[in-house]
Design a protein around this motif. Structure first.
Motif, short mmCIF file in Angstrom:
data_model
loop_
_atom_site.label_atom_id
_atom_site.label_comp_id
_atom_site.label_asym_id
_atom_site.label_seq_id
_atom_site.Cartn_x
_atom_site.Cartn_y
_atom_site.Cartn_z
N THR A 98 46.78 45.07 48.91
CA THR A 98 47.71 43.04 48.99
C THR A 98 48.12 42.32 48.24
O THR A 98 47.76 42.71 47.21
N PRO A 99 48.53 41.65 48.21
CA PRO A 99 49.32 40.82 47.30
C PRO A 99 47.77 40.19 45.72
O PRO A 99 48.11 40.03 44.70
N ALA A 100 47.53 39.92 46.59
CA ALA A 100 46.29 39.48 45.37
C ALA A 100 45.31 40.32 45.26
O ALA A 100 44.73 40.71 43.96
N GLU A 101 45.25 41.87 45.58
CA GLU A 101 45.27 42.91 45.12
C GLU A 101 45.51 43.26 44.00
O GLU A 101 44.69 43.93 43.21
N GLU A 103 47.23 41.66 42.40
CA GLU A 103 47.60 40.97 40.92
C GLU A 103 45.79 40.57 40.14
O GLU A 103 46.18 40.77 38.77
N ILE A 104 45.23 41.63 41.01
CA ILE A 104 43.66 41.42 40.17
C ILE A 104 44.22 43.19 39.77
O ILE A 104 44.06 43.28 38.49
N MET A 105 44.47 44.40 40.13
CA MET A 105 44.52 45.15 39.78
C MET A 105 46.12 45.35 38.52
O MET A 105 45.39 46.29 37.48
N ASN A 106 46.61 44.09 38.59
CA ASN A 106 47.34 44.52 37.46
C ASN A 106 46.85 43.67 36.59
O ASN A 106 47.07 43.86 35.16
N ARG A 107 45.85 43.53 36.62
CA ARG A 107 45.51 43.08 34.98
C ARG A 107 44.53 43.73 33.81
O ARG A 107 44.66 43.98 33.20
N HIS A 108 44.97 45.11 34.70
CA HIS A 108 43.94 46.26 33.36
C HIS A 108 44.67 46.48 32.07
O HIS A 108 44.51 46.60 31.00
N ALA A 109 46.18 46.38 32.71
CA ALA A 109 46.68 46.33 31.14
C ALA A 109 46.66 44.99 29.93
O ALA A 109 46.19 45.45 29.12
N SER A 110 46.45 44.20 30.53
CA SER A 110 45.47 43.33 30.02
C SER A 110 44.62 43.16 29.32
O SER A 110 43.97 43.18 28.18
N ILE A 111 43.89 43.85 30.53
CA ILE A 111 41.77 43.97 29.86
C ILE A 111 41.88 45.00 28.96
O ILE A 111 40.95 44.86 27.76
N GLY A 112 43.27 46.36 29.26
CA GLY A 112 42.71 47.40 28.25
C GLY A 112 43.21 47.00 26.34
O GLY A 112 42.68 47.17 25.43
N ALA A 113 44.22 46.07 27.07
CA ALA A 113 44.69 45.84 25.26
C ALA A 113 43.91 44.92 25.00
O ALA A 113 43.76 44.94 23.30
N GLU A 114 43.21 43.64 25.37
CA GLU A 114 42.06 43.18 24.91
C GLU A 114 40.66 43.90 24.11
O GLU A 114 40.36 43.54 23.08
N ILE A 115 40.62 44.56 24.71
CA ILE A 115 39.34 46.02 24.89
C ILE A 115 40.10 46.36 23.35
O ILE A 115 39.06 46.85 22.13
#
Length: 230
Positions: A98-101, A103-115
């Motif tokens: 879904t669009p909401a899901e 959006e959640i999936m797409n966060r992995h790029a920023s999460i990885g960059a932060e780690i």
């Protein structure tokens, strides 16, 4: 004075060796975290190793120097480490998101960059760059920043291509694997849209060699020691 100079030289060498050992341990820890993430999306866990070797080979084919290519081999496997922060009900969903899901999936790029970006070591800075930008698209339609063309770092543009091809030829929880031939067709269709045309052209020109490299990795199953070696 000569003894002082010699002692300082030895201390400097010991410091560098200790720093290299700490960096290697940090790298291996992050690779294991990446592997844990990959196991959630690929039951073999070999995908991240293939991405490292394919990114290195493609960088050399593009005319980049050995130093950059080696860094890509070591950095690229950490591209999806941020998926460790994505819930299974989204990551492993068998149907469309879904669009909401999404959006959640797409966060992995920023999460990885932060780690990865918490370290000042050049390798991890490159890995953070890859994690942040490998889902950017050449036409500006990607995420997380909507970068376009050569505003996307070369590292991200390279990993975007090898990750796309390799992922297409893997069996996933939501679809069977595509054939190599169909995956190459799909890659061609995205030339200039999702992907840098020059990088796609070089990949296609060397597809047989890159596919053989992928198959060799599958056969030999190299471990992290080989991946992070000199």
């Amino acid at each position: 004075m000569e003894r002082i100079v010699a002692d300082l030289g030895r201390m400097y060498q010991e410091r560098n060796e200790a720093l290299q050992e700490v960096t290697r341990a940090h790298h291996e820890a992050l690779l294991h975290l990446s592997l844990a993430s990959d196991f959630r999306d690929d039951d073999t866990g070999v995908h991240i190793v293939r991405i490292g070797y394919l990114a290195e080979a493609l960088a050399l084919m593009l005319g980049e120097d050995d130093k950059f290519a080696t860094m890509m081999r070591k950095a690229a496997p950490m591209h999806d480490v941020g998926k460790i922060g994505i819930p299974d009900e989204v990551l492993k969903k068998p149907g469309p998101l879904t669009p909401a899901e999404r959006e959640i999936m797409n966060r992995h790029a920023s999460i990885g960059a932060e780690i990865l970006g918490r370290s000042r070591v050049a390798l991890f800075q490159l890995a953070a760059e890859v994690a942040r930008t490998h889902h950017e698209r050449y036409n500006g339609s990607g995420y997380p920043a909507g970068l376009r063309g050569e505003d996307i770092p070369l590292s991200g543009r390279i990993v975007a291509v090898v990750d796309y091809f390799d992922a297409l030829t893997m069996r996933r929880c939501y679809r069977p694997a595509f054939s190599d031939e169909r995956a190459l067709e799909m890659l061609t269709e995205q030339r200039g849209a999702m992907f840098d045309p020059r990088i796609v052209d070089v990949f296609l020109e060397n597809a047989a060699e890159l596919i053989e490299l992928r198959d060799r990795v599958n056969r030999t199953q190299p471990g992290f020691a080989e991946l992070v070696g000199a």
